[in-house]
Design an enzyme around this catalytic site. Structure first.
Site, PDB file in Angstrom:
ATOM      1  N   GLU A   1      19.414  51.060  44.550  1.00  0.00           N
ATOM      2  CA  GLU A   1      19.585  51.781  45.695  1.00  0.00           C
ATOM      3  C   GLU A   1      21.126  52.292  45.627  1.00  0.00           C
ATOM      4  O   GLU A   1      21.720  53.486  45.811  1.00  0.00           O
ATOM      5  CB  GLU A   1      19.752  51.091  46.911  1.00  0.00           C
ATOM      6  CG  GLU A   1      18.265  50.927  47.540  1.00  0.00           C
ATOM      7  CD  GLU A   1      17.608  49.707  47.030  1.00  0.00           C
ATOM      8  OE1 GLU A   1      17.937  49.158  45.878  1.00  0.00           O
ATOM      9  OE2 GLU A   1      16.685  49.280  47.665  1.00  0.00           O
TER      10      GLU A   1
ATOM     11  N   GLY B   1      12.744  49.725  47.993  1.00  0.00           N
ATOM     12  CA  GLY B   1      11.697  49.148  48.779  1.00  0.00           C
ATOM     13  C   GLY B   1      10.722  48.575  48.446  1.00  0.00           C
ATOM     14  O   GLY B   1       9.877  47.872  49.023  1.00  0.00           O
TER      15      GLY B   1
ATOM     16  N   ALA C   1      11.794  53.043  48.892  1.00  0.00           N
ATOM     17  CA  ALA C   1      11.777  53.934  50.104  1.00  0.00           C
ATOM     18  C   ALA C   1      11.542  55.561  49.782  1.00  0.00           C
ATOM     19  O   ALA C   1      12.268  55.714  48.635  1.00  0.00           O
ATOM     20  CB  ALA C   1      12.865  53.523  51.240  1.00  0.00           C
TER      21      ALA C   1
ATOM     22  N   GLU D   1      11.181  45.303  47.530  1.00  0.00           N
ATOM     23  CA  GLU D   1      11.560  44.605  48.776  1.00  0.00           C
ATOM     24  C   GLU D   1      10.072  44.295  49.421  1.00  0.00           C
ATOM     25  O   GLU D   1       9.990  43.205  49.947  1.00  0.00           O
ATOM     26  CB  GLU D   1      12.475  45.288  49.682  1.00  0.00           C
ATOM     27  CG  GLU D   1      13.728  45.640  49.144  1.00  0.00           C
ATOM     28  CD  GLU D   1      14.726  46.626  49.906  1.00  0.00           C
ATOM     29  OE1 GLU D   1      14.346  47.712  49.970  1.00  0.00           O
ATOM     30  OE2 GLU D   1      15.852  45.949  50.572  1.00  0.00           O
TER      31      GLU D   1
HETATM   32  N1  CAA Z   1      10.991  58.420  47.101  1.00  0.00           N
HETATM   33  C1  CAA Z   1      10.444  59.640  47.166  1.00  0.00           C
HETATM   34  N2  CAA Z   1       9.869  60.247  45.891  1.00  0.00           N
HETATM   35  C2  CAA Z   1       9.860  59.626  44.916  1.00  0.00           C
HETATM   36  C3  CAA Z   1      10.448  58.275  44.799  1.00  0.00           C
HETATM   37  C4  CAA Z   1      11.257  57.794  45.943  1.00  0.00           C
HETATM   38  N3  CAA Z   1      11.605  56.460  45.987  1.00  0.00           N
HETATM   39  N4  CAA Z   1      10.565  57.902  43.421  1.00  0.00           N
HETATM   40  C5  CAA Z   1       9.740  58.736  42.853  1.00  0.00           C
HETATM   41  N5  CAA Z   1       9.344  60.018  43.676  1.00  0.00           N
HETATM   42  C6  CAA Z   1       8.731  61.067  43.279  1.00  0.00           C
HETATM   43  C7  CAA Z   1       9.487  62.031  42.548  1.00  0.00           C
HETATM   44  O1  CAA Z   1      10.382  62.738  43.121  1.00  0.00           O
HETATM   45  C8  CAA Z   1       8.538  62.796  41.751  1.00  0.00           C
HETATM   46  O2  CAA Z   1       8.182  63.755  42.704  1.00  0.00           O
HETATM   47  P1  CAA Z   1       7.881  65.386  42.299  1.00  0.00           P
HETATM   48  O3  CAA Z   1       6.850  65.215  41.234  1.00  0.00           O
HETATM   49  O4  CAA Z   1       7.637  66.181  43.593  1.00  0.00           O
HETATM   50  O5  CAA Z   1       9.278  65.772  41.783  1.00  0.00           O
HETATM   51  C9  CAA Z   1       7.278  61.859  41.690  1.00  0.00           C
HETATM   52  O6  CAA Z   1       7.344  60.983  42.460  1.00  0.00           O
HETATM   53  C10 CAA Z   1       7.221  61.309  40.235  1.00  0.00           C
HETATM   54  O7  CAA Z   1       8.365  60.765  40.073  1.00  0.00           O
HETATM   55  P2  CAA Z   1       9.358  60.765  38.631  1.00  0.00           P
HETATM   56  O8  CAA Z   1       8.937  62.263  38.027  1.00  0.00           O
HETATM   57  O9  CAA Z   1      10.786  60.411  38.812  1.00  0.00           O
HETATM   58  O10 CAA Z   1       8.669  59.818  37.719  1.00  0.00           O
HETATM   59  P3  CAA Z   1       9.247  59.273  36.273  1.00  0.00           P
HETATM   60  O11 CAA Z   1       8.155  58.442  35.597  1.00  0.00           O
HETATM   61  O12 CAA Z   1       9.985  60.336  35.621  1.00  0.00           O
HETATM   62  O13 CAA Z   1      10.244  58.215  36.832  1.00  0.00           O
HETATM   63  C11 CAA Z   1      11.092  56.263  38.175  1.00  0.00           C
HETATM   64  C12 CAA Z   1       9.892  57.126  37.468  1.00  0.00           C
HETATM   65  C13 CAA Z   1      12.176  55.942  37.170  1.00  0.00           C
HETATM   66  C14 CAA Z   1      10.384  55.399  39.262  1.00  0.00           C
HETATM   67  C15 CAA Z   1      11.741  57.537  39.028  1.00  0.00           C
HETATM   68  O14 CAA Z   1      10.930  58.045  40.155  1.00  0.00           O
HETATM   69  C16 CAA Z   1      12.846  57.092  40.000  1.00  0.00           C
HETATM   70  O15 CAA Z   1      13.888  56.569  39.709  1.00  0.00           O
HETATM   71  N6  CAA Z   1      12.453  56.807  41.440  1.00  0.00           N
HETATM   72  C17 CAA Z   1      13.475  56.278  42.453  1.00  0.00           C
HETATM   73  C18 CAA Z   1      13.573  54.936  42.275  1.00  0.00           C
HETATM   74  C19 CAA Z   1      14.779  54.483  43.475  1.00  0.00           C
HETATM   75  O16 CAA Z   1      15.904  54.983  43.314  1.00  0.00           O
HETATM   76  N7  CAA Z   1      14.324  53.595  44.251  1.00  0.00           N
HETATM   77  C20 CAA Z   1      15.098  53.315  45.400  1.00  0.00           C
HETATM   78  C21 CAA Z   1      14.723  54.267  46.727  1.00  0.00           C
HETATM   79  S1  CAA Z   1      15.831  54.062  48.148  1.00  0.00           S
HETATM   80  C22 CAA Z   1      15.283  52.518  48.897  1.00  0.00           C
HETATM   81  O17 CAA Z   1      14.395  52.087  48.535  1.00  0.00           O
HETATM   82  C23 CAA Z   1      16.271  52.287  50.045  1.00  0.00           C
HETATM   83  C24 CAA Z   1      15.994  50.874  50.674  1.00  0.00           C
HETATM   84  O18 CAA Z   1      16.294  49.588  50.298  1.00  0.00           O
HETATM   85  C25 CAA Z   1      15.072  50.762  51.855  1.00  0.00           C
END
Ligand code: CAA
Length: 257
Positions: free
Chosen positions: A131, A108, A65, A111
């Site tokens: 999360e 998400g 998400a 999910e």
């Molecule tokens: N939401 C918003 N933006 C996100 C995102 C997310 N879930 N995941 C990645 N992005 C964005 C980053 O912020 C980044 O944007 P900027 O260039 O503007 O900084 C861009 O996508 C590229 O991401 P990274 O630079 O982080 O890429 P990476 O290759 O270094 O890492 C990754 C990849 C390991 C997937 C890392 O992006 C990451 O950990 N993302 C988050 C994963 C996460 O925690 N997901 C759970 C979200 S909460 C949720 O989903 C709640 C629910 O159950 C409903």
């Protein structure tokens, strides 16, 4: 329909939905949610579509998400807007849906893949519910669907540590139906979807409904449901055609009725 966060394409009787927010690794924001649900629900009532494939990019199916969209949200807004409840309309879609997952399917994203009927994974796929590392927990069904898919011990470990699972482990754990090479993922998914779309649409819908019952009810009730639907199928033209085609040693030509 002009979408901004997804691409849609019809291939024969298959609708391909490609998540398309590359700069955010296909993070699921409100707009992407609306667009995926709209595309899927419209396809559901389209007799020309027999199967839906949802995919992302080589790097990410979806990285969760949208954290930036949620960051400053309040409890009142979350509860008042019943955030994520719209996905119930996606899981109510009766047309079979395949998730074709390469790269990250996190939070998400994982999910969404689990809300599809089955997952075909590239050997590059990474699944996880991280999360907890953000100080939250799964919110689009992850704690329930992952547990049903892979069992309590592994689901609990994944939800509590936030660790990822690679494609091989996901296949061993029955989270995914099959793992294929990344460069053939889309072709494999479209071929599998084409096979499903070549079946009778109403019978495929009934089969999906019956299999889904297994998660939701007792064995006795599930078997009763299956038997009643099986009986009802004998009112369809496609049952007559399918069995006639077998007896006459020719391919069936279903009319989806
Ligand atoms: N939401 C918003 N933006 C996100 C995102 C997310 N879930 N995941 C990645 N992005 C964005 C980053 O912020 C980044 O944007 P900027 O260039 O503007 O900084 C861009 O996508 C590229 O991401 P990274 O630079 O982080 O890429 P990476 O290759 O270094 O890492 C990754 C990849 C390991 C997937 C890392 O992006 C990451 O950990 N993302 C988050 C994963 C996460 O925690 N997901 C759970 C979200 S909460 C949720 O989903 C709640 C629910 O159950 C409903």
């Amino acid at each position: 329909m002009d979408y901004e966060t997804i691409l849609t394409e019809t291939r024969g009787r298959v609708l391909l939905i490609t998540l398309n927010r590359p700069k955010a690794l296909n993070a699921i924001n409100a707009q992407l949610t609306r667009e995926v649900i709209r595309a899927a629900t419209e396809a559901d009532t389209d007799p020309e579509i027999g199967c839906i494939v949802i995919t992302g990019s080589a790097k990410a199916f979806a990285a969760g998400a949208d954290i930036k969209e949620m960051q400053h949200t309040t409890y009142a807004a979350m509860y008042g807007g019943d955030r994520f409840a719209d996905w119930d309309r996606f899981t109510a879609v009766r047309t079979p849906i395949i998730a074709a997952v390469a790269g990250y399917a996190l939070g998400g994203g994982c999910e969404l893949a689990m809300m599809c009927d089955f997952i075909l994974a590239a050997d590059t796929a990474q699944f996880g519910l991280p999360e907890i590392k953000l100080g939250v927990m799964p919110g689009i069904g992850g704690s329930q669907r992952l547990t049903r898919a892979i069992g309590k011990a592994k689901a609990m470990e994944m939800c509590l540590t936030g660790r990822n699972m690679d494609a091989a482990e996901a296949e061993r754990s029955s989270l995914v139906a099959r793992v294929v090479a990344a460069d053939t993922l889309l072709d494999d998914a479209l071929r599998t979807a084409g096979t499903i779309a070549g079946m009778s649409k109403p019978i495929a819908m009934m089969t999906k409904e019956a299999v889904n019952r297994a998660d939701e009810t007792t064995l006795t009730e599930g078997i009763r449901f299956e038997r009643r639907v099986f009986h009802a199928i004998f009112a369809t033209a496609d049952q007559k055609e399918g069995m006639a085609a077998f007896v006459e040693k020719r391919p069936a030509k279903f009319t989806h009725g």
